[in-house]
Scaffold this active site. Structure first.
Site, PDB file in Angstrom:
ATOM      1  N   GLY A   1     -21.901  54.476   2.051  1.00 23.93           N
ATOM      2  CA  GLY A   1     -21.891  54.478   0.593  1.00 23.93           C
ATOM      3  C   GLY A   1     -21.634  53.087   0.045  1.00 23.93           C
ATOM      4  N   SER A   2     -20.908  53.025  -1.041  1.00 28.37           N
ATOM      5  CA  SER A   2     -20.736  51.763  -1.758  1.00 28.37           C
ATOM      6  C   SER A   2     -19.901  50.735  -1.014  1.00 28.37           C
ATOM      7  CB  SER A   2     -20.114  52.022  -3.132  1.00 28.37           C
ATOM      8  OG  SER A   2     -21.038  52.714  -3.962  1.00 28.37           O
ATOM      9  N   THR A   3     -19.180  51.127   0.054  1.00 26.57           N
ATOM     10  CA  THR A   3     -18.464  50.114   0.824  1.00 26.57           C
ATOM     11  C   THR A   3     -19.447  49.143   1.484  1.00 26.57           C
ATOM     12  OG1 THR A   3     -18.360  51.529   2.794  1.00 26.57           O
ATOM     13  CG2 THR A   3     -16.504  51.624   1.260  1.00 26.57           C
TER      14      THR A   3
END
Length: 485
Positions: A215-217
């Site tokens: 995801g956004s990591t």
């Protein structure tokens, strides 16, 4: 009469020679097949005839041996078994060994030649030295903080020391007690069957053997690639990013969770995790630039061992532009282990250097004499030092005033990045909550810990599942445990 005696003596000598030849054939030529024969229990009897060496955390054994008085005399025991199971694995008289119990089996069982001052003599006598010990790099307080923070929910935590690659915590949840599998009785068989039937897979090491969409990591990697490539030169300049963003070559429009992402600067986009900005940045950087940076961070590396094997994290190298846009925000088929994402965060904290992670500090003989040490570990440059410096600034902004405020520690500098990863058919699965971070104490010259947390089954409404809300408090507890120790 003398002739008959002579003939008998010659015949006896021939019989003796034949006996010696046959003994040599059995002992030298065919010994391997006899040793490997399942009916031969001598090896097992010798293996369990003495206590097994221990695995140590913070100088204290977390394993032991119990004298059963049976033919296979000593069984393995574990202190806080579920807490350390992802590190120790199990040592079973029936089902073999896993993780450190497997990687260090020769040393722990006493069969490693390095344990004996006269290894050739042991080969002749088939004797065993007392089992040696494995000293881990774990921080006992960080391990407990991670385990307590997950509180039985599906997920994992990995923490490393950025400047060395030492693994400080490795937790997988739900867990199990490896001592249940140590023996060879019906209880061990029932435990094995129950654990393998369990749909929650308690024996799966989610920290190193399970990959997730990050995801956004993953936007940390995308930002590093864009900065290194010169696609972005000013953190505060507008990025010319539409919202919503139409994926190249499709009619699909990518949106954001909140407002304010249109033409947002990299600083704003990172702070508020704007999908549209990072999807476009990945496309503008190009597949070769994104692939190069992802590989430098450790993606697509199948050789990582700590010393047991780690599942490779993957970034697809054959994407079209629409797929690249989704991969650049940690979706599509980008996959990562929690250990890999801890390495990403550690690289930002350590000036762009990716240190090879390791879990064993040293191995020793029973008396404490060192057999081997971790030694120097190879490293590689994942990004320019100037890029790492700017990313530390961006990650600190996330914790100070963005989506990661739950990770803030008074008196410490903390950087982080939240992530909420969609998965399942049509993204119908409960989202994974991610948080990656690093922390530097007030008196520390460099960051002391980097952490990655993933929570699979957040116990909340789907819309309330966020990395900042669920994973960040766990990361904070682990970082505080390291800084306080």
């Amino acid at each position: 009469m003398t002739r008959h005696i002579r003939h008998a003596a010659v015949f006896c000598a021939l019989l003796l020679a034949a006996l010696l030849v046959n003994a040599a054939r059995v002992q030298l030529v065919q010994s391997g097949s006899y040793d490997a024969n399942p009916a031969n229990r001598r090896g097992s009897i010798a293996r369990y005839a003495q206590p097994r060496g221990d695995i140590l955390v913070g100088g204290t054994p977390v394993t032991g041996s119990r004298d059963t008085g049976e033919q296979l005399r000593y069984e393995r025991t574990y202190q806080d078994g579920p807490l350390y199971a992802p590190v120790t694995g199990f040592a079973s008289q029936v089902y073999g060994t896993t993780f450190l119990e497997h990687a260090g089996d020769a040393l722990l069982s006493g069969s490693d030649p390095l344990l004996s001052p006269f290894p050739l003599w042991n080969d002749v006598t088939h004797g065993r030295a007392p089992g040696g010990d494995v000293v881990t790099t774990l921080n006992r307080h960080a391990q407990w903080a991670a385990y307590e923070g997950l509180d039985g929910r599906k997920g994992a935590v990995a923490a490393v020391e950025p400047s060395t690659g030492r693994v400080l915590a490795l937790v997988s949840s739900p867990s199990y007690d490896p001592g249940m599998l140590s023996g060879n009785d019906a209880r061990a068989e029932r435990a094995w069957a129950r654990l393998n039937r369990d749909p929650d897979k308690p024996m799966l090491n989610r920290a190193v053997r399970q990959t997730y969409p990050p995801g956004s990591t993953f936007k940390v990697v995308t930002a590093a690639a864009a900065l290194d490539a010169g696609v972005v030169t000013d953190l505060d300049a507008a990025t010319d990013s539409p919202a919503p963003y139409r994926l190249p070559g499709t009619t699909t429009r990518l949106t954001n969770e909140g407002d304010g992402c249109e033409d947002a600067s990299l600083r704003e986009a990172f702070e508020w995790s704007c999908n549209t900005v990072f999807a476009k940045l990945g496309v503008d950087t190009g597949l070769s630039g994104m692939t190069r940076t992802a590989r430098a961070f450790g993606f697509n590396d199948e050789s990582v061992r700590i010393p047991f094997g780690v599942a490779p994290s993957t970034f697809d190298t054959s994407l079209d532009r629409a797929q690249l846009a989704l991969s650049s925000i940690g979706q599509y088929n980008t996959r990562a282990t929690p250990l890999q994402m801890a390495m990403v965060s550690a690289a930002v904290a350590d000036g762009g250097q990716v240190r090879t992670p390791y879990l064993v500090e040293r191995t020793t003989r029973k008396g404490g004499a060192t057999v081997a040490t971790a030694g120097s570990r190879p490293s590689r440059q994942a990004m320019l030092p100037s890029t790492a410096r700017r990313l530390r600034e961006l990650m600190a902004d996330v914790v100070r005033e963005g989506t990661g405020t739950n990770a803030a520690i008074p008196g410490a500098i903390v950087g982080g990045k939240t992530g909420t990863a969609q998965h399942g058919l049509g993204n119908a699965g409960i989202p994974y909550a991610w948080f990656v971070s690093w922390a530097q104490g007030q008196r520390d010259p460099v960051p002391r810990v980097a952490v990655a947390v993933v929570v699979e089954d957040g116990s909340a409404r789907r819309g309330d599942i966020t990395g900042g809300g669920m994973a960040a408090p766990i990361a904070r507890a682990v970082m505080e445990a390291v800084l306080d120790s």
